[in-house]
Design an enzyme around this catalytic site. Structure first.
Site, PDB file in Angstrom:
ATOM      1  N   CYS A 299       0.856  -1.203   0.000  1.00 18.14           N
ATOM      2  CA  CYS A 299       0.000   0.000   0.000  1.00 18.14           C
ATOM      3  C   CYS A 299       0.889   1.250   0.000  1.00 18.14           C
ATOM      4  O   CYS A 299       1.697   1.452   0.914  1.00 18.14           O
ATOM      5  CB  CYS A 299      -0.922  -0.033   1.218  1.00 18.14           C
ATOM      6  N   CYS A 302       0.343   3.474   3.012  1.00 14.13           N
ATOM      7  CA  CYS A 302       1.000   2.917   4.202  1.00 14.13           C
ATOM      8  C   CYS A 302       2.497   3.232   4.189  1.00 14.13           C
ATOM      9  O   CYS A 302       3.085   3.550   5.231  1.00 14.13           O
ATOM     10  CB  CYS A 302       0.788   1.408   4.274  1.00 14.13           C
TER      11      CYS A 302
END
Length: 722
Positions: A299, A302
Site C-alpha cells: 500500500c 502505508c
C-alpha cells in the site's frame, strides 16, 4: 351427541390444565427440586455470587430484550425435557455470568470487566404455561426452545435439549462476532453440569490459535521482557531519587501513567509488530491502551505513513503502547477486526475501540495519541478553580454533576463515553457546589456541555436515560464541536452534513480584520442560539397551554373519555425539530481554489459569509437587498431567518451544474409543496395516458391493409375492383 362430545373435550382439557396440581413422578420431583433453588435464590460459582437466572415476563418480553444480545429459553415447568435440560442451562448461565473477559485483579462482576457489560450478552427464560401467548408470538411451539435475539430480533433458534459443550460452542461463536479476537479458538475449559467451579475457563492450548505459534509466542515474550526491563529500570531510578528531596520534578506527560499500578508502556519507543497470538495477549484481553496500525506492505499510503508512524511511536515512549499488524500475513486477524482499507488506525482499551480518521501527519498523530492517553486515567474529578483553568485551553467541556447518591452504575455508564470523545472534547465530573450554582444545577446526576462558556444541557433526567450510552453519545455528537469551529478536511463532513451552515470565509493574513470577523460571527452564533432556545420555550408553552385547554374543556363537559385522551397527550419537542443551523469559518487563503470554484468568491476581495445548504447543493451569498453577506452580526442575523424560511425568501444559488440544479430544485419543490407537487405529477401522468390513447386511435384509423373501403368510404389502396 355433538353437545356431549364437546362437553367431553372441554372436560378433558380442564383435567389437562389442572394436571400440574397433581403429584408428579418421583424422578420429576427430584429433577424439579434440583432446579428450584437457583430460580429464587442466588448461587455461587468460582466463589462469586450469581443472581437468579432472569425470569422474563411475557407481557414485557419485547421491551426486556430490545437492547443487546439475549439467549432465552422458552420452557414449561412440567415438561420432562425441560427438567432434564435445566441443570445444563443453569451451569451455562453461571459459567458465563462469572466469566472475566479481560485479565484483571478485580474480583467483582459488577464493573466494566463483567461478562454481561463487556459483551452486552444476557440470559433469560420464559414460562410458557404462564405466558403462552408470548411463546406463541415467538413461534416457540415445542419445549425447550432456545432463541438468540439481537436488539429484539430473532437471530437463531434451536429446539430440544442440548449438551453443555454444544451450547457453549454456540455462545462462543456469538461472543467472537461481538468482540473479534476475544475468545480462544478451541473454546474455554467447561465445568461439569452441576459443578460450582472450573479452572478459570482458559483454553488448554492457547498457542494453537495463531498460524505461527512460535512467532507469536516469541513476539509476546519479547514485549513482556522489554516491559520487565523498563520496570526494573524505573524502580532503580525511583530508589536513587528517593533521598533527593530537592530533585526537579518530571513533566506531567512523563509522570502520568496510562493505567495506575501497571508497567510503563512502550518502553523502547517503537511500534511493536503484532501477530494474532500477541494481539490477543497484549491488546484484546488486557486493559492496557494501544494505538494500532493495520497496513499492507504494497500500500503506497502505508509506505508514506511509515516515517510519521515511527516518529509518533518515539514520542509516545513510556506513555502509550504503539503497534502494527501486517494484514498480508495476519489475514484472519484483520478480517475479525473488520479492516476494509489500508492504512486503518485504531485505538484499543479494554476490548473497546475507536477509529482515528484524521490526517496522517506527525503532529496530527501525536495530538490524537496524547488525547487518547488521558482516557486511561478515567474521568477527572475537578472543582471550580480547576474548571476555570481548563476553560483557558479547551473550547468544549462536558461536565457530569453528581452527588453522594450517585450510584456505581451511573459512573460506569460515564466511563464508557470517554473512548468516543477522543479528539473531540474533554469530559470531567464534579460535585463542587460552586460549579452547580454557576450552571444552575438542581438535580443530580446531570450532564451538560460548556462551549466557549455557554452551557447546553442533556435534557433527559431519568436514571435509564442517564445510563443510556447510545442516547447520550448521540446528543454529544450534536454539541461536541465549538460554537464557531474552523472547517478542515477532517471535520468538514461532520459540520456540513444535514445542516444549514453560516460559513465565514476569512483570511489570517489580515490579522486585525480576522480577529474582528471571528468575534462578529461568534456573537451572531450566540445570539442565534439564544433566540432559538427562547422560541423553543414559547412553542413548548403553547403546546402545554393547548393541552390544558383540552383538559379544562373535557372537565366542563364531564366527558371522561375526552379527559383521558387530553391527559394522555405527551409533548415531545423532538417531533418539531427544524433543520439545524451551525456556524463555522474557513481559511480562505488555504482553501482558495475550492472556495473560488464552488462559490465564485475570492478572499482577496475581502471577508465574506456564505450560508450553505450542502444537502440540497445550494447556497446564499447576498442579503435581501442584493448586497454581499459580510462577517457582521447584523448582516448575518438579518439574512438567516429569510434563508431558513419555507420556502426561502432569497433565491439560492447552486453549487452544481444546470441539470443538477433542476433536480434539486424539483426535489425541494416536492418537500415545500407536497400537495401541489402531487397534483402536478397526477396531471402529467393523466395527460400522458390521454395522449397515448389518442395516438393509438389515430394510428388505427389509417392502417387499412386489406379492408374493402378506405378512410373516406372509397376503395382501399391496393383493393380489388371489378
Amino acid at each position: 351427541m355433538k353437545l356431549l362430545w364437546l362437553l367431553g373435550v372441554l372436560g378433558l382439557s380442564q383435567r389437562a390444565l389442572s394436571a400440574p396440581q397433581q403429584a408428579p413422578a418421583k424422578s420429576t420431583v427430584a429433577a424439579a427440586k434440583s432446579t428450584a433453588d437457583p430460580e429464587t435464590t442466588s448461587t455461587f460459582f468460582n466463589g462469586k455470587e450469581v443472581p437468579p437466572l432472569p425470569q422474563l415476563s411475557g407481557t414485557t418480553l419485547d421491551q426486556d430484550i430490545k437492547k443487546g444480545y439475549w439467549l432465552v429459553e422458552f420452557y414449561s415447568p412440567w415438561c420432562h425435557h425441560c427438567q432434564y435440560f435445566a441443570p445444563t442451562w443453569q451451569t451455562l448461565y453461571e459459567f458465563y455470568y462469572t466469566l472475566q473477559p479481560v485479565q484483571s485483579t478485580k474480583d467483582s462482576t459488577k464493573d466494566l470487566n463483567s461478562f454481561t457489560r463487556y459483551y452486552d450478552f444476557h440470559f433469560g427464560k420464559v414460562d410458557c404455561v404462564a405466558f403462552g401467548s408470548a411463546c406463541t408470538a415467538k413461534n416457540a411451539q415445542s419445549y425447550p426452545t432456545i432463541i438468540l435475539f439481537k436488539d429484539g430480533k430473532e437471530v437463531k433458534k434451536v429446539t430440544g435439549t442440548r449438551e453443555l459443550k454444544e451450547m457453549s460452542k454456540w455462545v462462543e461463536e456469538v461472543l467472537e462476532s461481538i468482540r473479534p479476537g476475544s475468545r480462544p479458538k478451541e473454546g474455554p475449559k467447561l465445568p461439569k453440569v452441576g459443578a460450582k467451579s472450573v479452572d478459570g475457563g482458559k483454553p488448554e492450548n492457547p498457542e494453537a490459535k495463531d498460524k505461527d505459534p512460535a512467532a507469536g509466542s516469541a513476539a509476546a515474550s519479547k514485549h513482556n521482557a522489554a516491559v520487565a526491563t523498563a520496570k526494573a529500570s524505573a524502580k532503580a531510578s525511583t530508589k536513587a531519587k528517593a533521598s533527593d528531596v530537592a530533585a526537579p520534578k518530571k513533566s506531567a506527560a512523563a509522570m502520568k501513567p496510562v493505567l495506575k499500578g501497571k508497567d510503563a508502556p512502550n518502553p523502547f519507543g517503537k511500534s511493536v509488530p503484532l501477530t494474532a497470538e500477541s494481539f490477543q495477549k497484549a491488546v484484546t484481553t488486557t486493559l492496557d491502551p494501544w494505538f494500532v496500525k493495520f497496513y499492507a506492505p504494497w500500500c503506497t499510503h502505508c509506505q508514506a505513513m511509515y516515517p510519521n508512524w515511527a516518529e509518533m511511536a518515539r514520542e509516545m515512549k513510556g506513555v502509550l503502547n504503539v503497534g502494527e499488524v501486517n494484514c498480508d500475513v495476519e489475514k484472519r486477524l484483520c478480517k475479525d477486526a473488520k479492516i476494509h482499507g489500508y492504512p486503518t488506525t485504531l485505538f484499543f482499551r479494554g476490548g473497546e475501540r475507536v477509529e482515528y480518521n484524521g490526517l496522517r501527519g506527525v503532529g496530527d498523530l501525536i495530538t490524537f495519541a496524547k488525547k487518547a492517553v488521558d482516557v486511561g486515567s478515567g474521568v477527572p474529578d475537578i472543582d471550580a478553580p480547576a474548571f476555570e483553568e481548563l476553560e483557558k485551553t479547551e473550547e468544549v467541556i462536558f461536565v457530569y454533576f453528581y452527588d453522594h447518591a450517585t450510584t456505581s452504575e451511573d459512573f460506569l455508564a460515564l466511563d464508557r463515553l470517554t473512548l468516543s470523545l477522543i479528539g473531540h472534547a474533554k469530559l470531567v465530573k464534579t460535585k463542587d457546589p460552586q460549579l452547580a450554582k454557576r450552571f444552575k444545577i438542581s438535580t443530580w446526576p446531570r450532564l451538560m456541555v460548556s462551549r466557549d462558556g455557554k452551557p447546553s444541557y442533556y435534557t433527559y433526567l431519568a436514571p435509564k436515560d442517564m445510563r443510556d450510552y447510545r442516547k447520550i453519545l448521540g446528543w454529544m455528537r450534536t454539541v461536541w464541536q465549538p460554537i464557531v469551529p474552523e472547517l478542515t478536511a477532517s471535520n468538514a463532513h461532520e459540520i456540513m452534513n444535514g445542516k444549514i451552515v453560516v460559513l465565514g470565509v476569512l483570511s489570517r493574513l489580515r490579522s486585525d480584520e480576522f480577529i474582528i470577523a471571528r468575534r462578529e460571527i461568534k456573537n451572531a452564533a450566540l445570539e442565534w442560539i439564544d433566540k432559538q432556545a427562547h422560541a423553543m420555550q414559547l412553542e413548548r408553552q403553547e403546546l402545554r397551554d393547548a393541552k390544558q385547554l383540552r383538559i379544562e374543556e373535557a372537565e366542563d363537559r364531564n366527558d371522561q373519555r375526552a379527559l383521558r385522551a387530553a391527559k394522555a397527550i405527551r409533548i415531545n419537542m423532538d417531533d418539531f425539530q427544524k433543520k439545524p443551523v451551525a456556524f463555522a469559518w474557513v481559511d480562505g487563503v488555504f482553501w482558495e481554489r475550492w472556495i473560488r470554484t464552488t462559490y465564485g468568491i475570492d478572499v482577496k476581495d475581502g471577508e465574506r459569509v456564505i450560508i450553505n445548504d450542502d444537502e440540497n447543493h445550494r447556497y446564499w451569498d447576498t442579503t435581501i437587498t442584493g448586497n454581499p453577506i459580510v462577517p457582521s452580526r447584523t448582516s448575518i442575523l438579518e439574512t438567516l431567518p429569510k434563508v431558513i424560511a419555507n420556502p426561502p425568501k432569497i433565491a439560492p444559488k447552486s453549487t452544481t451544474s444546470r441539470i443538477g440544479h433542476l433536480f434539486y430544485s424539483f426535489r425541494n419543490m416536492l418537500s415545500y409543496h407536497p400537495l401541489v407537487s402531487f397534483l402536478l405529477l397526477s396531471a402529467i401522468v393523466a395527460g400522458g395516458v390521454v395522449f397515448t390513447r389518442r395516438r393509438r386511435r389515430w394510428s388505427g384509423g389509417f392502417i387499412q391493409l386489406d379492408g374493402e373501403k378506405g378512410i373516406f368510404g372509397g376503395p382501399s389502396v391496393g383493393g380489388k375492383t371489378d
